[in-house]
Design a protein around this motif. Structure first.
Motif, PDB file in Angstrom:
ATOM      1  N   ALA A  28      84.584 -64.368  94.868  1.00 50.34           N
ATOM      2  CA  ALA A  28      84.120 -63.651  96.066  1.00 50.34           C
ATOM      3  C   ALA A  28      82.658 -63.255  95.924  1.00 50.34           C
ATOM      4  CB  ALA A  28      84.997 -62.412  96.299  1.00 50.34           C
ATOM      5  N   GLN A  31      80.364 -66.162  96.384  1.00 51.38           N
ATOM      6  CA  GLN A  31      80.181 -66.480  97.807  1.00 51.38           C
ATOM      7  C   GLN A  31      79.157 -65.556  98.440  1.00 51.38           C
ATOM      8  OE1 GLN A  31      84.415 -66.486  99.080  1.00 51.38           O
ATOM      9  NE2 GLN A  31      83.805 -68.338 100.130  1.00 51.38           N
ATOM     10  N   ILE A  32      79.210 -64.260  98.075  1.00 53.47           N
ATOM     11  CA  ILE A  32      78.249 -63.302  98.632  1.00 53.47           C
ATOM     12  C   ILE A  32      76.837 -63.661  98.179  1.00 53.47           C
ATOM     13  CG2 ILE A  32      77.560 -60.883  98.662  1.00 53.47           C
ATOM     14  CD1 ILE A  32      80.513 -60.147  98.288  1.00 53.47           C
ATOM     15  N   PHE A 116      76.078 -53.630 109.519  1.00 49.58           N
ATOM     16  CA  PHE A 116      76.240 -54.728 108.559  1.00 49.58           C
ATOM     17  C   PHE A 116      77.244 -55.753 109.082  1.00 49.58           C
ATOM     18  CE2 PHE A 116      76.251 -56.781 104.539  1.00 49.58           C
ATOM     19  CZ  PHE A 116      77.565 -57.100 104.236  1.00 49.58           C
ATOM     20  N   VAL A 117      78.381 -55.262 109.601  1.00 50.94           N
ATOM     21  CA  VAL A 117      79.424 -56.171 110.100  1.00 50.94           C
ATOM     22  C   VAL A 117      78.888 -56.984 111.273  1.00 50.94           C
ATOM     23  CG1 VAL A 117      81.653 -56.211 111.300  1.00 50.94           C
ATOM     24  CG2 VAL A 117      81.366 -54.838 109.259  1.00 50.94           C
ATOM     25  N   VAL A 120      76.115 -59.676 109.661  1.00 52.05           N
ATOM     26  CA  VAL A 120      76.479 -60.701 108.672  1.00 52.05           C
ATOM     27  C   VAL A 120      77.549 -61.624 109.224  1.00 52.05           C
ATOM     28  CG1 VAL A 120      77.625 -60.984 106.441  1.00 52.05           C
ATOM     29  CG2 VAL A 120      75.786 -59.365 106.691  1.00 52.05           C
ATOM     30  N   GLU A 121      77.415 -62.914 108.884  1.00 49.84           N
ATOM     31  CA  GLU A 121      78.419 -63.891 109.300  1.00 49.84           C
ATOM     32  C   GLU A 121      79.699 -63.689 108.514  1.00 49.84           C
ATOM     33  OE1 GLU A 121      75.566 -67.660 110.009  1.00 49.84           O
ATOM     34  OE2 GLU A 121      77.536 -68.075 109.145  1.00 49.84           O
ATOM     35  N   GLU A 122      80.782 -64.056 109.144  1.00 54.41           N
ATOM     36  CA  GLU A 122      82.091 -63.904 108.500  1.00 54.41           C
ATOM     37  C   GLU A 122      82.313 -65.082 107.559  1.00 54.41           C
ATOM     38  OE1 GLU A 122      85.027 -62.919 111.433  1.00 54.41           O
ATOM     39  OE2 GLU A 122      86.565 -63.812 110.171  1.00 54.41           O
ATOM     40  N   ILE A 123      82.505 -64.787 106.266  1.00 53.68           N
ATOM     41  CA  ILE A 123      82.775 -65.869 105.312  1.00 53.68           C
ATOM     42  C   ILE A 123      84.072 -65.542 104.593  1.00 53.68           C
ATOM     43  CG2 ILE A 123      81.911 -67.172 103.327  1.00 53.68           C
ATOM     44  CD1 ILE A 123      79.220 -65.407 104.419  1.00 53.68           C
ATOM     45  N   PRO A 124      85.211 -66.092 105.044  1.00 54.20           N
ATOM     46  CA  PRO A 124      86.477 -65.752 104.397  1.00 54.20           C
ATOM     47  C   PRO A 124      86.595 -66.403 103.014  1.00 54.20           C
ATOM     48  CG  PRO A 124      86.817 -67.362 106.122  1.00 54.20           C
ATOM     49  CD  PRO A 124      85.365 -67.017 106.152  1.00 54.20           C
ATOM     50  N   PHE A 125      87.520 -65.903 102.238  1.00 54.40           N
ATOM     51  CA  PHE A 125      87.786 -66.445 100.909  1.00 54.40           C
ATOM     52  C   PHE A 125      88.318 -67.865 101.057  1.00 54.40           C
ATOM     53  CE2 PHE A 125      87.852 -65.325  96.578  1.00 54.40           C
ATOM     54  CZ  PHE A 125      88.901 -66.002  95.979  1.00 54.40           C
TER      55      PHE A 125
ATOM     56  N   TYR B  26      87.844 -59.301 111.864  1.00 51.77           N
ATOM     57  CA  TYR B  26      86.808 -59.696 110.912  1.00 51.77           C
ATOM     58  C   TYR B  26      87.434 -59.893 109.542  1.00 51.77           C
ATOM     59  CZ  TYR B  26      82.449 -59.350 108.228  1.00 51.77           C
ATOM     60  OH  TYR B  26      81.398 -59.596 107.389  1.00 51.77           O
ATOM     61  N   THR B  27      87.091 -61.003 108.866  1.00 51.05           N
ATOM     62  CA  THR B  27      87.638 -61.264 107.531  1.00 51.05           C
ATOM     63  C   THR B  27      86.530 -61.050 106.510  1.00 51.05           C
ATOM     64  OG1 THR B  27      88.904 -63.000 108.601  1.00 51.05           O
ATOM     65  CG2 THR B  27      89.034 -62.877 106.210  1.00 51.05           C
TER      66      THR B  27
END
Lengths: 239, 133
Positions: A28, A31-32, A116-117, A120-125, B26-27
């Motif tokens: 995780a 990815q960040i 922040f939400v 930032v783009e959503e990047i799931p696991f 949101y994930t």
């Protein structure tokens, strides 16, 4: 979170494997870092940052839980969490920290999180993580099974006693409290159907005989014989 | 004045409620299972999934800030005029190093120290004449 094989396997080349949670947090955090702009990371740096992330979550959780407990609650809520986040951000500072009477729901930390939400783009696991069901292991209580405990001092919220113990107790009493009317269990040719909530207990095992031996010295030999004889006598008695 | 502050409060509350509702869609990058594992280990009990997501988002924000600070250090180091041209790195890839990470974490109160190398004994690498045996 832990996979079924919890034992750390010794690998000849790399040593024992890290825990599952540490590996997931490493992925995780990698990815960040990718989204921030890094192309690569040193293994030690990635491990350290993953460890820091895990400690951040644990510190936040501990702080929130202790704040909830201080207010006499077992379940934490949003206010406890916001207060924990403010406590964690105090060394670095946040807008409105000077005024301790600011309403928690209007805290600048929440506003920063919202911003922040949005930004930032959503990047799931990348992969779904198997959730270990802990609930399946918990035995149902007397109350859940709808049964009364056999003794008066036993509360109804405790897990049920093992069926084999209850059966042996009933047989010892001479059928004092028969519950065969339930129709859940049959005893035919040694085959027993398990009732709801019943746990499998090990059947009668073969008798085991040990021989204890000391090594060295005449005294040791005497002791050897004595100990061996005692062990055999015990076995003989049991047989 | 009271009515305007009251309206402002109502807007803030509705914005917060909308944000918490949007967290369900949101994930976060840090998965829910991992966050729940650490929350349960630390004694934080809350059945609400929105709070779990809030913790995940807070952790993601923290790590993003640390990583971007480390990135600034890395870029500053690469932009600095290089004295020896032979030492100039050929590739301009940005790599997360322990040096940049420790500088970035120091501002957040985390002291990260990394051994440059590990030696077998204190006298490793010294000249044989200076070793005392």
């Amino acid at each position: 979170m832990e996979p079924p094989a919890k034992h750390e396997e010794e690998d000849e080349e790399n040593g024992p494997r890290p825990p599952f949670a540490a590996t997931v947090s490493r992925v995780a955090v990698a990815q960040i870092c990718l989204t921030v702009g890094y192309a690569a990371a040193e293994p030690a740096a990635l491990c350290s940052l993953a460890d820091v992330a895990a400690r951040f979550v644990q510190t936040l959780a501990r702080s929130g839980a202790s704040i909830a407990a201080a207010h006499g609650r077992t379940d934490a809520n949003l206010l406890d969490l916001v207060r924990a986040m403010e406590d964690l951000s105090l060394p670095r500072g946040f807008a409105g920290a000077f005024n301790p009477t600011t309403p928690l729901l209007r805290s600048s930390i929440l506003r920063e999180l919202m911003a922040f939400v949005r930004s930032v783009e959503e990047i799931p696991f990348p992969r779904p993580i198997r959730r270990e069901s802990v609930r399946a292991r918990v035995s149902p209580s007397f109350g859940q099974m709808g049964r009364e405990p056999p003794f008066g001092h036993v509360p109804r919220w405790l897990p049920c006693f093992p069926e084999a113990w209850e059966r042996s107790r009933r047989e010892g009493e001479g059928g004092g409290d028969r519950r065969e009317g339930e129709g859940k269990r049959e005893m035919a040719k040694g085959v027993r159907l398990l009732g709801e909530g019943e746990r499998v207990l090990l059947a009668g095992r073969e008798r085991v005989c040990f021989r204890l031996e000391y090594c060295g010295g005449s005294c040791g030999e005497r002791k050897k014989k004595r100990v061996g004889e005692e062990a055999e006598e015990r076995c003989g008695k049991r047989r | 004045m009271n009515s305007s502050s009251g309206e402002g409060r109502h807007d803030d509350d509705s914005a917060l409620a909308e944000f918490l509702a949007s967290l369900m869609d949101y994930t976060p990058t840090i998965p829910d299972e991992l966050v729940e594992h650490y929350l349960s280990r630390s004694g934080f009990h809350c059945p609400d999934l929105r709070l779990t997501r809030l913790v995940a988002v807070a952790a993601q924000k923290f790590i993003s800030e640390v990583a971007s600070d480390a990135l600034q250090h890395c870029k500053a180091r690469q932009a600095a005029p290089v004295k020896d041209k032979s030492k100039q790195p050929k590739d301009k890839r940005l790599v997360l190093t322990m040096e940049d990470l420790s500088k970035a974490l120091r501002e957040y109160g985390v002291n990260l120290k990394h051994q440059e190398y590990f030696a077998d004994s204190p006298s490793t690498g010294m000249e044989p004449s200076s070793r005392e045996e």
